[in-house]
Write a protein that holds these residues in place. Structure first.
Motif, PDB file in Angstrom:
ATOM      1  N   PHE A  50       0.817  -1.213   0.000  1.00 33.86           N
ATOM      2  CA  PHE A  50       0.000   0.000   0.000  1.00 33.86           C
ATOM      3  C   PHE A  50       0.850   1.261   0.000  1.00 33.86           C
ATOM      4  CE2 PHE A  50      -3.607  -2.418   2.378  1.00 33.86           C
ATOM      5  CZ  PHE A  50      -3.931  -3.104   1.211  1.00 33.86           C
ATOM      6  N   ASP A  51       2.011   1.202   0.673  1.00 32.81           N
ATOM      7  CA  ASP A  51       2.908   2.354   0.697  1.00 32.81           C
ATOM      8  C   ASP A  51       3.433   2.656  -0.710  1.00 32.81           C
ATOM      9  OD1 ASP A  51       4.503   4.431   1.958  1.00 32.81           O
ATOM     10  OD2 ASP A  51       6.223   3.114   1.587  1.00 32.81           O
ATOM     11  N   ARG A  52       3.662   1.616  -1.491  1.00 31.60           N
ATOM     12  CA  ARG A  52       4.116   1.825  -2.879  1.00 31.60           C
ATOM     13  C   ARG A  52       2.996   2.419  -3.736  1.00 31.60           C
ATOM     14  NH1 ARG A  52       9.097   0.259  -4.085  1.00 31.60           N
ATOM     15  NH2 ARG A  52      10.034  -1.396  -2.855  1.00 31.60           N
ATOM     16  N   LEU A  53       1.767   2.019  -3.445  1.00 31.96           N
ATOM     17  CA  LEU A  53       0.640   2.505  -4.238  1.00 31.96           C
ATOM     18  C   LEU A  53       0.216   3.920  -3.844  1.00 31.96           C
ATOM     19  CD1 LEU A  53      -1.550  -0.748  -4.222  1.00 31.96           C
ATOM     20  CD2 LEU A  53      -0.089   0.110  -6.075  1.00 31.96           C
ATOM     21  N   LEU A  54       0.250   4.221  -2.544  1.00 30.85           N
ATOM     22  CA  LEU A  54      -0.180   5.531  -2.036  1.00 30.85           C
ATOM     23  C   LEU A  54       0.821   6.050  -0.990  1.00 30.85           C
ATOM     24  CD1 LEU A  54      -3.946   4.633  -1.508  1.00 30.85           C
ATOM     25  CD2 LEU A  54      -3.061   6.203  -3.233  1.00 30.85           C
ATOM     26  N   ARG A  57      -0.130   8.626   1.741  1.00 29.59           N
ATOM     27  CA  ARG A  57      -1.202   8.290   2.690  1.00 29.59           C
ATOM     28  C   ARG A  57      -0.738   7.239   3.698  1.00 29.59           C
ATOM     29  NH1 ARG A  57      -6.507   9.179   0.963  1.00 29.59           N
ATOM     30  NH2 ARG A  57      -6.820   8.959   3.191  1.00 29.59           N
ATOM     31  N   LEU A  58       0.433   7.414   4.267  1.00 27.35           N
ATOM     32  CA  LEU A  58       1.066   6.414   5.127  1.00 27.35           C
ATOM     33  C   LEU A  58       0.175   5.960   6.279  1.00 27.35           C
ATOM     34  CD1 LEU A  58       3.517   4.719   5.949  1.00 27.35           C
ATOM     35  CD2 LEU A  58       4.360   6.706   7.197  1.00 27.35           C
ATOM     36  N   LEU A  59      -0.393   6.890   7.017  1.00 27.25           N
ATOM     37  CA  LEU A  59      -1.200   6.504   8.170  1.00 27.25           C
ATOM     38  C   LEU A  59      -2.455   5.733   7.742  1.00 27.25           C
ATOM     39  CD1 LEU A  59      -1.207   6.558  11.195  1.00 27.25           C
ATOM     40  CD2 LEU A  59      -2.414   8.741  11.116  1.00 27.25           C
ATOM     41  N   PHE A  60      -3.089   6.180   6.674  1.00 26.85           N
ATOM     42  CA  PHE A  60      -4.290   5.496   6.174  1.00 26.85           C
ATOM     43  C   PHE A  60      -3.954   4.088   5.692  1.00 26.85           C
ATOM     44  CE2 PHE A  60      -6.911   4.296   2.496  1.00 26.85           C
ATOM     45  CZ  PHE A  60      -8.125   4.151   3.138  1.00 26.85           C
ATOM     46  N   ALA A 109       4.342   4.130  16.867  1.00 28.49           N
ATOM     47  CA  ALA A 109       5.701   3.737  16.457  1.00 28.49           C
ATOM     48  C   ALA A 109       5.961   4.125  15.009  1.00 28.49           C
ATOM     49  CB  ALA A 109       5.889   2.235  16.653  1.00 28.49           C
ATOM     50  N   ILE A 110       4.992   3.886  14.130  1.00 26.42           N
ATOM     51  CA  ILE A 110       5.146   4.224  12.710  1.00 26.42           C
ATOM     52  C   ILE A 110       5.383   5.725  12.545  1.00 26.42           C
ATOM     53  CG2 ILE A 110       3.916   4.385  10.491  1.00 26.42           C
ATOM     54  CD1 ILE A 110       4.789   1.538  11.058  1.00 26.42           C
ATOM     55  N   MET A 111       4.557   6.525  13.199  1.00 23.52           N
ATOM     56  CA  MET A 111       4.685   7.985  13.044  1.00 23.52           C
ATOM     57  C   MET A 111       5.990   8.508  13.661  1.00 23.52           C
ATOM     58  SD  MET A 111       2.174   8.398  11.148  1.00 23.52           S
ATOM     59  CE  MET A 111       2.370  10.123  10.861  1.00 23.52           C
ATOM     60  N   ALA A 112       6.323   8.015  14.843  1.00 19.98           N
ATOM     61  CA  ALA A 112       7.536   8.501  15.524  1.00 19.98           C
ATOM     62  C   ALA A 112       8.793   8.103  14.754  1.00 19.98           C
ATOM     63  CB  ALA A 112       7.593   7.949  16.946  1.00 19.98           C
TER      64      ALA A 112
END
Length: 140
Positions: A50-54, A57-60, A109-112
């Motif tokens: 999903f990160d490669r596609l969007l 929009r990391l959090l989403f 953790a992802i955001m930090a």
């Protein structure tokens, strides 16, 4: 297959003369671990895809991947690990409470770590380990 997969851990943790209760605990832990690995792999693979596609929009995209991994975990743990006879209306809310805490630990953790400049794959690895530890402790 299950016995072979857990034989190394079982041999180390529960000698041949171990009590049936200890052997059952080791087998239960192996099942918990296998389902957890499958759920974490589902989450991580989907999050990277999903990160490669969007990428903007990391959090989403991370949240959607976590939700899909959650269902792998729920059905695997309920049906195989714990072989629960509880109805979904009994088991699901309890599982959701633990998963919700895991979701917030994961998102934090992802955001930090992303804000600190760590790449997405290493960030996911750290998040998976943190969430796995938290949920294992809380499910006990």
């Amino acid at each position: 297959m299950e016995e072979r997969c857990c034989s190394a851990l079982g041999a180390a943790a529960a000698p041949a003369a171990a009590s049936p209760a200890l052997r059952a605990r080791v087998l239960g832990f192996c099942r918990f671990a296998w389902v957890g690995v499958l759920a974490a792999a589902t989450y991580a693979a989907l999050a990277l895809l999903f990160d490669r596609l969007l990428p903007e929009r990391l959090l989403f995209t991370n949240s959607v991947a976590y939700l899909l991994g959650f269902f792998v975990s729920y059905f695997g743990q309920k049906g195989w690990t714990f072989k629960s006879s509880a109805t979904h209306s009994q088991a699901f809310p309890k599982f959701c409470a633990v998963a919700l805490l895991g979701f917030f630990v994961n998102g934090g953790a992802i955001m930090a770590l992303t804000a600190l400049g760590l790449g997405h794959a290493p960030t996911l690895a750290v998040a998976v380990v943190l969430v796995s530890l938290c949920t294992f402790v809380l499910h006990r």
